[in-house]
Design a protein around this motif. Structure first.
Motif, short mmCIF file in Angstrom:
data_model
loop_
_atom_site.label_atom_id
_atom_site.label_comp_id
_atom_site.label_asym_id
_atom_site.label_seq_id
_atom_site.Cartn_x
_atom_site.Cartn_y
_atom_site.Cartn_z
N ASN A 185 0.77 4.23 -2.76
CA ASN A 185 0.60 5.64 -2.39
C ASN A 185 1.74 6.49 -2.92
O ASN A 185 1.54 7.59 -3.46
N ASN A 186 2.96 5.99 -2.77
CA ASN A 186 4.13 6.76 -3.19
C ASN A 186 4.17 6.94 -4.70
O ASN A 186 4.50 8.01 -5.20
N LEU A 204 0.82 -1.19 0.00
CA LEU A 204 0.00 0.00 0.00
C LEU A 204 0.87 1.25 0.00
O LEU A 204 0.58 2.23 -0.70
N SER A 218 -2.23 10.65 -0.57
CA SER A 218 -2.21 9.18 -0.64
C SER A 218 -3.03 8.80 -1.87
O SER A 218 -3.62 9.66 -2.52
N ALA A 219 -3.08 7.51 -2.14
CA ALA A 219 -3.89 7.02 -3.27
C ALA A 219 -5.24 6.52 -2.79
O ALA A 219 -5.86 5.67 -3.45
N ASN A 220 -5.70 7.04 -1.67
CA ASN A 220 -7.01 6.64 -1.14
C ASN A 220 -8.06 6.73 -2.25
O ASN A 220 -8.31 7.80 -2.78
N TRP A 269 1.57 6.98 -6.70
CA TRP A 269 0.53 7.97 -7.02
C TRP A 269 1.04 9.38 -6.78
O TRP A 269 0.84 10.28 -7.61
N MET A 270 1.74 9.59 -5.67
CA MET A 270 2.26 10.92 -5.37
C MET A 270 3.31 11.35 -6.39
O MET A 270 3.40 12.53 -6.76
N GLU A 321 2.88 7.96 6.08
CA GLU A 321 2.23 6.73 5.65
C GLU A 321 1.95 6.70 4.15
O GLU A 321 1.68 5.64 3.59
N GLY A 322 2.02 7.86 3.49
CA GLY A 322 1.66 7.90 2.09
C GLY A 322 2.81 8.04 1.11
O GLY A 322 2.65 7.76 -0.08
N TYR A 323 4.01 8.45 1.58
CA TYR A 323 5.08 8.73 0.62
C TYR A 323 6.39 8.94 1.37
O TYR A 323 6.40 9.16 2.59
N THR A 347 -9.43 10.41 -3.54
CA THR A 347 -8.85 10.88 -4.80
C THR A 347 -9.89 10.97 -5.90
O THR A 347 -9.92 11.94 -6.66
#
Length: 410
Positions: A7-8, A3, A231-233, A10-11, A96-98, A237
């Protein structure tokens, strides 16, 4: 871990999309101005993104994200230094996202945008060297300090009801818009823009390029707003991209309709600026709005554009690309809309939004005035009349953007 990787990635995609917006700004600006200043505009925009990234790496990132602080100014030191774990490798618990590196690059793309807004407003008559000095101070110091007050955990984030700006209607667009307003005032209008006190049209030389620029900007906004979810939530998004696109569409449609009613012509440039106004308007609350709210916010922004452009012209403030109307006026509207619509609507939130708008207005107008007024008194910021008449490409750069295809321009 899987995950985190998603997320990373996507960022990083969003970072690339925001970077792509700089091409959109460049094409829009050259399309709405005269061909004799094309090299000058492209040079300015190239300088902004290259020097902007270097300044953000050296000082800006640590000014904007200084760590734990609740005040007006914090600084974590010069340069970039990623957090390491006990094993001496990159600490992936940084966010947590990148990763730290993705965070820097994504935020760095935003930083340069504020000065790009100013570039459009002062096109065709500003000296290139003073403009470069302005970029250094504004992107290197002013923007990161302003950003720290909300996104860096500063005093606006610490209000009882925190000021809210999801992706930068105020923190990016109004920060650039206030500086653009000051710059246009100090610089004066282009030769021939006003005759007997009435504004005269100075047509851009390539409207197809301007439209290309706007559509690139719209595409880039998928990263600008979509990446601000951090994040890629999937739910967050996808909603953000829907509200972003609906606001843009509504802004364009309403702008051309209102313009047609008032001026009796189907003005493509007003249509295009309406799209941008809708995008700026939704940016502060793109994650908070329903699709219908987004259409309303974008539509109001589109109407605002038409009246703001006319009002700015009446004040004899010459803005060749409509940057003040798009980024400042619609940025203010979008910031207020957070307190009026969506999940955060309410009196307390509206008060916080007004506080934020006021704080950034005072800070950005005062700092940009100090920088530009000092440059005006020391080295001058306005090119000579002959330089303006013959074009900045020839006088500032010794080059011609279209050496085999010249138009007679005045």
């Amino acid at each position: 871990m899987e995950l985190f990787t998603i997320n990373n990635v996507w960022m990083m995609i969003c970072t690339a999309l925001v970077f792509f917006m700089h091409l959109g700004f460049s094409l829009l600006e050259i399309g709405l101005t005269r061909q004799k200043n094309t090299i000058n505009i492209l040079f300015k925009n190239t300088f902004i993104i290259t020097v902007g990234l270097l300044l953000y790496a050296i000082v800006g990132f640590n000014l904007m994200y200084p760590g734990d602080f609740n005040g007006f100014l914090g600084f974590a030191g010069l340069g970039l230094e990623a957090p390491l774990n006990a094993a001496g490798t990159l600490d992936l618990t940084y966010n947590e996202g990148y990763t730290y590196w993705t965070d820097f690059l994504f935020q760095g793309m935003f930083a340069a945008t504020a000065a790009t807004i100013v570039s459009g407003a002062v096109a065709e008559r500003i000296k290139i060297v003073p403009f470069m000095y302005f970029v250094i101070f504004y992107v290197g110091i002013v923007y990161p300090i302003a950003g720290s007050w909300k996104w860096g955990g500063g005093f606006l984030q610490q209000l009882e009801t925190p000021f809210y700006d999801f992706a930068g209607s105020t923190l990016v667009h109004s920060v650039g818009g206030w500086a653009a307003l000051v710059a246009v005032y100090l610089l004066g209008s282009r030769i021939g823009k006003y005759k007997d006190g009435k504004p005269q049209a100075i047509p851009g030389h390539n409207i197809p390029l301007a439209m290309t620029g706007v559509l690139i900007l719209w595409l880039g906004w998928f990263g600008f707003n979509g990446g601000s979810v951090l994040s890629a939530n999937p739910e967050a998004t996808s909603l953000t991209l829907v509200t972003t696109c609906l606001a843009a569409a509504a802004g364009g449609v309403v702008a051309f309709m209102v313009s047609t009613i008032l001026h009796k012509n189907l003005d493509l440039t007003m249509f295009l600026n309406g799209i941008l106004g809708g995008l700026v308007g939704i940016t502060a609350g793109a994650d908070q709005m329903s699709p219908m709210d987004a259409i309303l916010i974008g539509g109001v922004a589109g109407a605002i554009i038409v009246f703001a452009v006319s009002f700015i012209d009446k004040l004899k403030l010459d803005d060749p690309v409509g940057a003040i109307a798009v980024h400042l006026v619609c940025g203010i509207w979008g910031t207020l809309a957070v307190g009026l619509f969506g999940n955060l609507a309410g009196f307390a939130q509206l008060v916080s939004q007004l506080i934020g708008i006021g704080v950034y207005a005072v800070f950005c107008t005062s700092t940009s005035f100090i920088i530009l007024f000092a440059l005006k008194k020391t080295m001058g910021i306005r090119v000579s009349e002959i330089e303006e008449f013959e074009g900045l490409d020839a006088h500032e750069h010794g080059m011609d953007a279209y050496p085999d295809f010249r138009l007679n321009e005045h």
